[in-house]
Design an enzyme around this catalytic site. Structure first.
Site, PDB file in Angstrom:
ATOM      1  N   ARG A  66       0.723  -1.229  -0.019  1.00  0.00           N
ATOM      2  CA  ARG A  66       0.089   0.110  -0.114  1.00  0.00           C
ATOM      3  C   ARG A  66       1.093   1.395   0.071  1.00  0.00           C
ATOM      4  O   ARG A  66       0.352   2.171  -0.790  1.00  0.00           O
ATOM      5  CB  ARG A  66      -0.988  -0.106   1.271  1.00  0.00           C
ATOM      6  CG  ARG A  66      -2.031   1.293   1.084  1.00  0.00           C
ATOM      7  CD  ARG A  66      -2.980   1.086   2.347  1.00  0.00           C
ATOM      8  NE  ARG A  66      -3.963   2.115   1.991  1.00  0.00           N
ATOM      9  CZ  ARG A  66      -3.987   3.494   2.196  1.00  0.00           C
ATOM     10  NH1 ARG A  66      -2.719   4.098   2.455  1.00  0.00           N
ATOM     11  NH2 ARG A  66      -4.822   4.429   1.921  1.00  0.00           N
ATOM     12  N   LYS A  67       1.984   1.305   0.834  1.00  0.00           N
ATOM     13  CA  LYS A  67       2.656   2.457   0.915  1.00  0.00           C
ATOM     14  C   LYS A  67       3.120   2.700  -0.343  1.00  0.00           C
ATOM     15  O   LYS A  67       3.290   4.099  -0.896  1.00  0.00           O
ATOM     16  CB  LYS A  67       3.389   2.708   2.121  1.00  0.00           C
ATOM     17  CG  LYS A  67       4.407   3.836   2.357  1.00  0.00           C
ATOM     18  CD  LYS A  67       5.380   3.823   3.432  1.00  0.00           C
ATOM     19  CE  LYS A  67       6.094   5.039   3.525  1.00  0.00           C
ATOM     20  NZ  LYS A  67       6.968   5.135   4.730  1.00  0.00           N
TER      21      LYS A  67
END
Length: 141
Positions: free
Chosen positions: A98-99
């Protein structure tokens, strides 16, 4: 007594086959183009958001401990036996993306097909029934 918005949960779970189909289509038609790379990123991002949205619903509904991160959402569900470790471990790997996908997107390597694209259809196919079974068990149905 627990309350879970089952309509919202079902909407999320019913979207998972869309993600699975997109994974399969991308894998079958992968040419390594920029468009393929961007499509892959969006598919992975949708998978992450869907899994963590389901997780957040379960955590809130069944008063599990608060999650400290996106990865922790999956770890909490794994610890509560919502699904098997064989599903949980790749979901943790998925959520770790996600990051980079939302904050470091300008640096991503878009040339290769991410291994999770091939694995996600089977994982998501097991995820949804596991969640439904957990909810029924917790609600005493």
């Amino acid at each position: 007594m627990y309350y879970i918005n089952r309509e919202q949960l079902e909407q999320l779970l019913e979207f998972l086959p869309v993600i699975s189909d997109a994974c399969e289509q991308l894998k079958d038609n992968w040419n390594g183009t920029l468009l393929d790379g961007l499509a892959q990123e969006r598919i992975l991002h949708l998978a992450i958001e869907s899994v963590t949205d389901v997780g957040s619903l379960l955590i809130d509904a069944f008063m599990m401990r608060d999650a400290s991160s996106y990865e922790d959402i999956v770890e909490i569900l794994l610890g509560e036996n919502v699904f098997a470790r064989e599903i949980g471990e790749p979901l943790i790997e998925l959520v770790k993306l996600r990051k980079p996908l939302v904050q470091e997107y300008m640096k991503l390597d878009r040339d290769g097909l991410h291994p999770l694209i091939g694995d996600l259809p089977a994982i998501l196919k097991e995820f949804a029934p596991s969640v439904r079974q957990f909810v029924r068990k917790e609600l005493g149905e």
